[in-house]
Design a protein around this motif. Sequence first.
Motif, PDB file in Angstrom:
ATOM      1  N   GLY A  35       0.813  -1.205   0.000  1.00  0.00           N
ATOM      2  CA  GLY A  35       0.000   0.000   0.000  1.00  0.00           C
ATOM      3  C   GLY A  35       0.847   1.255   0.000  1.00  0.00           C
ATOM      4  N   ASP A  36       2.103   1.143  -0.467  1.00  0.00           N
ATOM      5  CA  ASP A  36       3.023   2.282  -0.522  1.00  0.00           C
ATOM      6  C   ASP A  36       2.872   2.936  -1.894  1.00  0.00           C
ATOM      7  N   ASP A  37       1.926   3.840  -1.997  1.00  0.00           N
ATOM      8  CA  ASP A  37       1.589   4.422  -3.299  1.00  0.00           C
ATOM      9  C   ASP A  37       2.737   5.238  -3.875  1.00  0.00           C
ATOM     10  N   GLU A  38       3.466   5.948  -3.030  1.00  0.00           N
ATOM     11  CA  GLU A  38       4.574   6.773  -3.524  1.00  0.00           C
ATOM     12  C   GLU A  38       5.645   5.909  -4.185  1.00  0.00           C
ATOM     13  N   ALA A  39       6.022   4.823  -3.515  1.00  0.00           N
ATOM     14  CA  ALA A  39       7.025   3.931  -4.094  1.00  0.00           C
ATOM     15  C   ALA A  39       6.505   3.286  -5.367  1.00  0.00           C
ATOM     16  N   ALA A  40       5.237   2.883  -5.363  1.00  0.00           N
ATOM     17  CA  ALA A  40       4.663   2.245  -6.547  1.00  0.00           C
ATOM     18  C   ALA A  40       4.667   3.201  -7.737  1.00  0.00           C
ATOM     19  N   LEU A  41       4.315   4.455  -7.502  1.00  0.00           N
ATOM     20  CA  LEU A  41       4.315   5.430  -8.593  1.00  0.00           C
ATOM     21  C   LEU A  41       5.718   5.645  -9.142  1.00  0.00           C
ATOM     22  N   ASP A  42       6.710   5.741  -8.268  1.00  0.00           N
ATOM     23  CA  ASP A  42       8.089   5.939  -8.726  1.00  0.00           C
ATOM     24  C   ASP A  42       8.584   4.739  -9.518  1.00  0.00           C
ATOM     25  N   LEU A  43       8.402   3.543  -8.963  1.00  0.00           N
ATOM     26  CA  LEU A  43       8.890   2.339  -9.631  1.00  0.00           C
ATOM     27  C   LEU A  43       8.178   2.131 -10.965  1.00  0.00           C
ATOM     28  N   ALA A  44       6.877   2.374 -10.983  1.00  0.00           N
ATOM     29  CA  ALA A  44       6.129   2.203 -12.226  1.00  0.00           C
ATOM     30  C   ALA A  44       6.575   3.215 -13.272  1.00  0.00           C
ATOM     31  N   ALA A  45       6.783   4.471 -12.865  1.00  0.00           N
ATOM     32  CA  ALA A  45       7.204   5.501 -13.821  1.00  0.00           C
ATOM     33  C   ALA A  45       8.540   5.142 -14.458  1.00  0.00           C
ATOM     34  N   ASP A  46       9.473   4.648 -13.645  1.00  0.00           N
ATOM     35  CA  ASP A  46      10.777   4.268 -14.190  1.00  0.00           C
ATOM     36  C   ASP A  46      10.668   3.084 -15.145  1.00  0.00           C
ATOM     37  N   GLU A  47       9.825   2.111 -14.774  1.00  0.00           N
ATOM     38  CA  GLU A  47       9.714   0.925 -15.624  1.00  0.00           C
ATOM     39  C   GLU A  47       8.980   1.246 -16.922  1.00  0.00           C
ATOM     40  N   VAL A  48       7.978   2.106 -16.860  1.00  0.00           N
ATOM     41  CA  VAL A  48       7.309   2.548 -18.086  1.00  0.00           C
ATOM     42  C   VAL A  48       8.302   3.254 -18.996  1.00  0.00           C
ATOM     43  N   GLU A  49       9.140   4.107 -18.395  1.00  0.00           N
ATOM     44  CA  GLU A  49      10.132   4.836 -19.189  1.00  0.00           C
ATOM     45  C   GLU A  49      11.108   3.872 -19.864  1.00  0.00           C
ATOM     46  N   ARG A  50      11.514   2.865 -19.139  1.00  0.00           N
ATOM     47  CA  ARG A  50      12.445   1.882 -19.713  1.00  0.00           C
ATOM     48  C   ARG A  50      11.787   1.146 -20.878  1.00  0.00           C
ATOM     49  N   CYS A  51      10.535   0.712 -20.701  1.00  0.00           N
ATOM     50  CA  CYS A  51       9.834   0.013 -21.778  1.00  0.00           C
ATOM     51  C   CYS A  51       9.710   0.895 -23.016  1.00  0.00           C
ATOM     52  N   ARG A  52       9.429   2.170 -22.813  1.00  0.00           N
ATOM     53  CA  ARG A  52       9.318   3.077 -23.958  1.00  0.00           C
ATOM     54  C   ARG A  52      10.662   3.247 -24.647  1.00  0.00           C
ATOM     55  N   ALA A  53      11.710   3.449 -23.854  1.00  0.00           N
ATOM     56  CA  ALA A  53      13.029   3.719 -24.426  1.00  0.00           C
ATOM     57  C   ALA A  53      13.566   2.523 -25.204  1.00  0.00           C
ATOM     58  N   GLU A  54      13.272   1.296 -24.720  1.00  0.00           N
ATOM     59  CA  GLU A  54      13.828   0.099 -25.340  1.00  0.00           C
ATOM     60  C   GLU A  54      12.845  -0.600 -26.266  1.00  0.00           C
ATOM     61  N   GLY A  55      11.664  -0.005 -26.444  1.00  0.00           N
ATOM     62  CA  GLY A  55      10.693  -0.604 -27.355  1.00  0.00           C
ATOM     63  C   GLY A  55      10.128  -1.914 -26.864  1.00  0.00           C
ATOM     64  N   LEU A  56       9.994  -2.092 -25.541  1.00  0.00           N
ATOM     65  CA  LEU A  56       9.476  -3.335 -24.968  1.00  0.00           C
ATOM     66  C   LEU A  56       7.952  -3.269 -24.941  1.00  0.00           C
ATOM     67  N   ILE A  57       7.361  -3.377 -26.111  1.00  0.00           N
ATOM     68  CA  ILE A  57       5.923  -3.165 -26.252  1.00  0.00           C
ATOM     69  C   ILE A  57       5.132  -4.249 -25.531  1.00  0.00           C
TER      70      ILE A  57
END
Length: 906
Positions: A568-590
């Motif tokens: 239930g740690d929303d702040e950590a979840a938002l940070d981790l998700a934002a970084d992982e979304v960015e990685r998927c976009r940058a590397e084309g991991l559709i």
Amino acid sequence: MLLGRSAAQAALKELLADAGGGRSGALVLRGEAGIGKSALLDWTAGEAAGLGLPVLRVTGAEREAELGFAGLVQLLWPVRDRIDALPEPQRAALRAVLDAGQDRGPDRFLTGLAVLTLLAGLAERGPLLCLVDDAQWVDRSSAEALLFAARRLAAEGVAMVFAVRDEGLDGHGLAELPLPRLGARDAADLLADRGFASELRDRIVAESAGNPLALLEFAAAAGSWPGAAPGEREPLPVADRVLAGFRAQLDGLPERARLMAVLAAAEARGDLPLLLRAANALGTGLDELEGSGLLHTTGTAVAFRHPLIATAAYRGAPLAARSAAHRALAEAADDPDCRAHHLAAATTAPDAGAAAEIAAAAERARRRTAYAAAAGRFRRAAQLAPDRGDQAAWLVAAVSAAASAGRLEWAAELAEEAEPRAGDGALRAELARVRSVVEFELGAPGRAAGLLVRGASHAAPDDAAAMLRTAAGFGWFAGSPEPVGVAARRLRELGRPDEAAEAMAHLLHEDYARGLPLLAGYVARVRRASRESVYGTPADTPAGTGGDVRRVGGDERMQALYGSIILGDDEAALDLAADEVERCRAEGLIGRLPKVLQAQAMAERTAGRHRAAAASVAEAAAIARDTGLHRRTEELDVVRAWLAAAEGDGARCAELAGRASDTGRVAADCALSMLDLSRGRHAAALDRLETAWRGPGRHATVLMAATGDLVEAAVRLGRPERAHAPLDRFRRWADGGGRPWALAVAARCTALLGGGEEAYLRALRLHERGGRPFERARTELLYGEWLRRERRRSEAREPLRAALECFERLDAAPWAERARAELRATGTAVSAAPPAARARPADRLTPQELQVARLAAQGLSSRQIGARLFLSPRTVEHHLYKAYPKLGVASRAELARVELAGPGDG
């Protein structure tokens, strides 16, 4: 002139006109063999030529359906010089398509993105037409890429037409036009100028049943028909009778011509130089076959008059003749993949050399992400391998490739074949690992966990540790304490204790005081390592600004992301998700992105960013649809169901929740129970939540967080005793995790059960420490109601106004109406609808338009935005063009002045 096809021609003309106006579109022409699909494509190509549109065309071939990327090679070869203009890694993806010796990344969907970008780039010069004939025979890897591009084209001026038989190609999401058989009048008109007597003409029309190819072929053969009336012969389907007619024509040819027909059918691609070399080895040639009119040559290509002729030639030939043809083609081939393809068909007995060549071709296909082709080749290599060890290794490789292709049922079948041959070593462990992925994706996480726990005993220590960590995660999703506990213990025995596995084992036994701090430590460690990998700075660096996070493994990052959601740690979840979304976009991991976006949406929803959650889910659902990830779509529906429940959209909530898979059932029930509670259906809400608590998903955080709903429903129903045990469990969970929002909800529940005003005030003090605005508004609403019942109306107004403001901001209509009703009861005048001043410009945008506008406001170019969102630059500009008037602006520069947060993001 095409008779009886005016509707199809009108639709195709409209498609071309749209392309000429800068609008993209795709159409699937579906119908039986011989119905005239290819004729319509030829007509469309002629129309396009008259308009000056360039045409790219690919035709599937039955015996090439298992050749990885054969269709894309055919389509893209004329424009291969444009590939270098693509961004990496898209450029690498298409280079690997055209060069079988070149590797590329692991995401098979990247090829589709590259095709989309390439077509959009070609269309910058003017509209473009792509024709895909016999799409049912286009290899799976090519079909996936073409469908992905077709589904995401919007404003580029690209028209795509797929011609496919009734049973082929999943055109989900594309416009379809079924092609009916010709009516009797059109059929008769087609034969009108051929000089038949009316009786014979009527018989041909009747026998052909409105199939244009049958009409023409039966007409050509009418002179040799016996005098039987229609219906006196065996009633075969029309396509089979046409096929039989072609076989009869082939049977009337000299033996050399029949052998040449088998050879051309086996070759399938129409490669004239290869065909002539093979024909020379077999002592035959093209002359007699060309003279029959069944086959023709153009330049360096060979083609049958109709694909059914190739089918008739190949299927009608004896096995020995087919094998000889493939053997000659294999010996004549320059390309090793082509040679392997024909060896696979030519070899009928165990052959170590052939098996090795086919396996090598399978490995090349796997490196290019042509996973379906790789699986088929690995399986064929295993069938031909004399050595049992090679059989096992290649079958396990086939299972892995089939799973990577998304062919889960096929992977399960291959696993059954591999099981008795796998032995007891590393191969057994690898088979267990792959089978576990298949079982998990098929909705059996408990079985998947068990496979990994057992398989880890056959693996080397590093591999065993990785398998056991995954087993713990699968066991958590299943709600099965045993495999999680065994995995945690085995990891300790290996000298690799794992905080996450230990934490999940404790949590499944409701030992929250030990499990939650352990999990929090794990999440903090991974989050810190991830942030430092990205930015070289500690964890308080802003999320989502890009960078390289590969020093922390992807599986570990995802485990930490899910761990933060469990906490239930929303702040950590938002940070981790934002970084992982960015990685998927940058590397084309559709292919990975929908899962990450789903986790991000869950975190955004609980953090009170409802509009952002809706945008994340919308993008994830679009990508899942466009890539054929239908199971992911079902899981995304659960997030949308909760948002619909908060908004009070009962019909939509019920529809979305009803589509939930087994793994999403608990979350769907929580959404429905909240909807019930908001509508005063307290008994239904309480019964639904109590049933969920007795099920296998009782450990789920979403159910734990719904304790406030359960307690409120029990109290309003006059059954507070039904709330005591769930609240005790929730208090222990809240105390173990220490999240302020959870402690606040526990205090609110205590107040509802008679804890008095001090419990409400304690809850509000905890809410002030941040987190979950929706829960805070719920507390303010209940406290305001309590104050009003205590006849302290003036004091009640402040918390009720705060609750109303939050509910309106979150677009939580039924809750806002409750707050308005309470305010009216205090004597406060309240409008029936939110004040116009609260309406924000972003409220008028679609989720896609909002995403594009936000990125444009940050200064990103259309090409940069397109790369992030897997759209073409023209589609980005199209969304901006539609967004500007809704926002009251005329340019990108003015976007910076507009409030783009939208409702639910405050």
